[in-house]
Design a protein around this motif. Structure first.
Motif, PDB file in Angstrom:
ATOM      1  N   PHE A  21       0.961  -1.042  -0.171  1.00 47.38           N
ATOM      2  CA  PHE A  21       0.190  -0.130  -0.004  1.00 47.38           C
ATOM      3  C   PHE A  21       0.729   1.389  -0.163  1.00 47.38           C
ATOM      4  N   PHE A  22       1.516   1.064   0.505  1.00 47.58           N
ATOM      5  CA  PHE A  22       2.597   2.516   0.715  1.00 47.58           C
ATOM      6  C   PHE A  22       2.916   2.574  -0.453  1.00 47.58           C
ATOM      7  N   ILE A  23       3.532   2.163  -1.336  1.00 47.77           N
ATOM      8  CA  ILE A  23       4.735   1.978  -2.647  1.00 47.77           C
ATOM      9  C   ILE A  23       3.776   2.615  -3.171  1.00 47.77           C
ATOM     10  N   SER A  24       2.260   1.518  -3.110  1.00 49.50           N
ATOM     11  CA  SER A  24       1.456   2.116  -4.087  1.00 49.50           C
ATOM     12  C   SER A  24       0.659   3.778  -4.270  1.00 49.50           C
ATOM     13  N   VAL A  25       1.046   4.587  -3.201  1.00 48.34           N
ATOM     14  CA  VAL A  25       0.942   5.804  -2.999  1.00 48.34           C
ATOM     15  C   VAL A  25       2.161   6.705  -3.197  1.00 48.34           C
ATOM     16  N   GLY A  26       3.546   6.024  -2.774  1.00 45.44           N
ATOM     17  CA  GLY A  26       4.316   6.804  -2.817  1.00 45.44           C
ATOM     18  C   GLY A  26       4.702   7.435  -4.460  1.00 45.44           C
ATOM     19  N   ASP A  27       5.607   7.936  -4.498  1.00 46.66           N
ATOM     20  CA  ASP A  27       5.574   8.350  -5.564  1.00 46.66           C
ATOM     21  C   ASP A  27       7.182   7.835  -6.020  1.00 46.66           C
ATOM     22  N   LYS A  33      12.714   2.284  -1.227  1.00 47.67           N
ATOM     23  CA  LYS A  33      13.503   2.744   0.652  1.00 47.67           C
ATOM     24  C   LYS A  33      12.119   2.838   1.354  1.00 47.67           C
ATOM     25  N   ILE A  34      11.468   2.188   0.747  1.00 41.84           N
ATOM     26  CA  ILE A  34       9.884   1.820   1.734  1.00 41.84           C
ATOM     27  C   ILE A  34       9.612   0.907   2.302  1.00 41.84           C
ATOM     28  N   LEU A  35      10.052   0.301   3.517  1.00 44.76           N
ATOM     29  CA  LEU A  35      10.252  -0.347   4.307  1.00 44.76           C
ATOM     30  C   LEU A  35      11.521  -1.587   4.011  1.00 44.76           C
ATOM     31  N   PRO A  36      12.165  -1.102   3.133  1.00 44.76           N
ATOM     32  CA  PRO A  36      13.284  -2.587   2.825  1.00 44.76           C
ATOM     33  C   PRO A  36      13.373  -3.396   3.636  1.00 44.76           C
ATOM     34  N   SER A  37      13.297  -3.252   5.232  1.00 45.88           N
ATOM     35  CA  SER A  37      13.490  -4.904   5.663  1.00 45.88           C
ATOM     36  C   SER A  37      12.429  -5.804   5.521  1.00 45.88           C
ATOM     37  N   TRP A  38      11.411  -5.420   4.948  1.00 46.92           N
ATOM     38  CA  TRP A  38      10.095  -5.776   5.428  1.00 46.92           C
ATOM     39  C   TRP A  38      10.023  -7.280   3.972  1.00 46.92           C
ATOM     40  N   VAL A  39      10.804  -8.536   3.724  1.00 50.40           N
ATOM     41  CA  VAL A  39      10.356  -9.227   2.871  1.00 50.40           C
ATOM     42  C   VAL A  39      10.014 -10.617   2.920  1.00 50.40           C
ATOM     43  N   GLY A  40       9.684 -10.592   1.777  1.00 50.06           N
ATOM     44  CA  GLY A  40       9.206 -12.217   1.746  1.00 50.06           C
ATOM     45  C   GLY A  40       9.889 -12.981   1.305  1.00 50.06           C
ATOM     46  N   GLU A  41       9.341 -14.191   0.688  1.00 46.89           N
ATOM     47  CA  GLU A  41      10.013 -15.582  -0.139  1.00 46.89           C
ATOM     48  C   GLU A  41      10.208 -14.574  -1.091  1.00 46.89           C
ATOM     49  N   GLN A  67       3.268  -3.324  18.007  1.00 46.02           N
ATOM     50  CA  GLN A  67       3.486  -2.039  18.234  1.00 46.02           C
ATOM     51  C   GLN A  67       3.469  -2.448  16.883  1.00 46.02           C
ATOM     52  N   LEU A  68       3.024  -1.261  15.906  1.00 43.13           N
ATOM     53  CA  LEU A  68       3.561  -0.778  14.217  1.00 43.13           C
ATOM     54  C   LEU A  68       4.684   0.852  14.195  1.00 43.13           C
ATOM     55  N   SER A  69       5.737   1.015  13.912  1.00 42.87           N
ATOM     56  CA  SER A  69       5.847   2.117  13.759  1.00 42.87           C
ATOM     57  C   SER A  69       5.945   2.321  12.480  1.00 42.87           C
ATOM     58  N   LEU A  70       5.126   3.551  11.671  1.00 46.29           N
ATOM     59  CA  LEU A  70       5.822   3.459  10.306  1.00 46.29           C
ATOM     60  C   LEU A  70       5.623   5.268  10.033  1.00 46.29           C
ATOM     61  N   THR A  71       6.485   5.436  10.508  1.00 49.38           N
ATOM     62  CA  THR A  71       6.326   7.278  10.325  1.00 49.38           C
ATOM     63  C   THR A  71       7.101   7.636   9.145  1.00 49.38           C
ATOM     64  N   TYR A  72       6.852   8.528   9.213  1.00 46.37           N
ATOM     65  CA  TYR A  72       7.774   9.221   7.458  1.00 46.37           C
ATOM     66  C   TYR A  72       8.018   8.193   6.306  1.00 46.37           C
ATOM     67  N   THR A  73       6.690   7.109   5.952  1.00 44.30           N
ATOM     68  CA  THR A  73       7.352   5.489   5.706  1.00 44.30           C
ATOM     69  C   THR A  73       6.237   6.287   3.790  1.00 44.30           C
ATOM     70  N   GLU A  74       5.481   7.099   4.212  1.00 40.62           N
ATOM     71  CA  GLU A  74       5.049   7.690   2.360  1.00 40.62           C
ATOM     72  C   GLU A  74       5.697   8.469   1.897  1.00 40.62           C
ATOM     73  N   ARG A  75       6.818   7.947   0.777  1.00 40.99           N
ATOM     74  CA  ARG A  75       7.622   8.810   0.440  1.00 40.99           C
ATOM     75  C   ARG A  75       7.099   9.690  -0.510  1.00 40.99           C
ATOM     76  N   LEU A  76       6.686  10.860  -0.597  1.00 40.97           N
ATOM     77  CA  LEU A  76       6.879  12.217  -1.385  1.00 40.97           C
ATOM     78  C   LEU A  76       7.481  13.227  -1.582  1.00 40.97           C
TER      79      LEU A  76
END
Length: 290
Positions: A21-27, A33-41, A67-76
């Motif tokens: 979602f954050f990738i879809s709404v970012g520039d 640069k958006i949550l690079p440590s969140w990786v899957g298979e 807890q979820l900290s998503l501060t400054y995650t939508e990159r515009l």
């Protein structure tokens, strides 16, 4: 038992949906640069979302996200934030034990939910919600008013006015900390419409930089310990004498008429910190601190 690499499979999948979602709404150009440590298979580098993913903290026993900290995650683009988007709150419904959610500095302008979800009663364990530095207005108040387990709500630097709301935040009876600072169109009358009189458990209230000119609407907060009214344009503070538990009061950068004693501050027996820098007062009469 605990799903993929220690965290629940359903919640790992939900986290990856949040990233998408954050990738879809970012520039364009910010994907890596958006949550690079969140990786899957599919990324070829699967990892434990509870231990290895930034901004995620899980319950050590249940391995559910707490807890979820998503501060400054939508990159515009820094110089053009007119494309600020709506936040899909349905993305957070799978997290049954979520207690703290930080969505500050993302420049969202509103909420929406997928119709398949029932918003009332969702996020029923959420205690801390930080929505600071976005473009939210009064349209989010009905949703916030359903999050009845909240104890801390941060709404600084948004566009909250409280002018067109029916209940405001009146249902948040467990709220202890409320930050409304730098919502410049909040007026003294707005405080009543925001339902502050119902928030009797409130201990900290930050109204810095709001548009209030009097302390109207604040006298019915018996447990309030910290009140920040700096830089509001306040001219009179009668009524604060009822806040018998108040320990810290900031009145700096206002234009208050009269003396300390005439404003009723001598009747605050627990007051320990009082900031009067550039507040407009020219006289100090009587013995304020006993």
């Amino acid at each position: 038992m605990h799903g993929y690499k220690g965290c629940l499979e359903t919640e790992r999948t939900a986290l990856l949906e949040i990233k998408s979602f954050f990738i879809s709404v970012g520039d364009i150009g910010y994907d890596d640069k958006i949550l690079p440590s969140w990786v899957g298979e599919d990324d070829g580098m699967p990892s434990d979302c509870c231990d290895d993913w930034e901004g995620v903290k899980c319950n050590a026993t249940t391995r559910r996200v707490m807890q979820l900290s998503l501060t400054y995650t939508e990159r515009l683009n820094y110089y053009d934030r007119t494309s600020a988007s709506l936040l899909n709150m349905s993305l957070f419904h799978p997290f049954e034990e979520l207690q703290s959610l930080n969505l500050s500095d993302n420049w969202f302008r509103g909420f929406y939910e997928n119709k398949a979800y029932d918003s009332f009663g969702s996020l029923k364990q959420l205690k801390i919600l930080d929505l600071g530095c976005n473009f939210f207005n009064d349209s989010i108040l009905p949703y916030l008013n359903t999050l009845t387990s909240l104890t801390t709500l941060i709404l600084y630097s948004n566009s909250i006015e409280g002018s067109g709301t029916m209940q405001g935040l009146a249902n948040l009876r467990y709220l202890q900390v409320l930050d409304l600072s730098w919502n410049e169109n909040i007026t003294s009358g707005s405080l009543t419409r925001l339902g502050l009189a119902n928030l009797t458990n409130l201990k900290e209230l930050d109204l810095r930089g709001c548009g209030i000119t009097t302390s109207q609407g604040l006298a019915d907060l018996p447990n309030l310990k910290t009140l920040d009214l700096r830089d509001c344009g306040i001219t009179t503070i009668q009524g604060l004498a009822k806040l018998k538990n108040l320990e810290a009061l900031d009145l700096s950068w206002n234009n208050i008429n009269g003396s300390l004693e005439s404003q009723g501050l001598a009747d605050l027996p627990n007051l320990k910190i009082l900031d009067l820098r550039d507040c407009g007062m020219t006289t100090i009469q009587g013995k304020i601190f006993k």
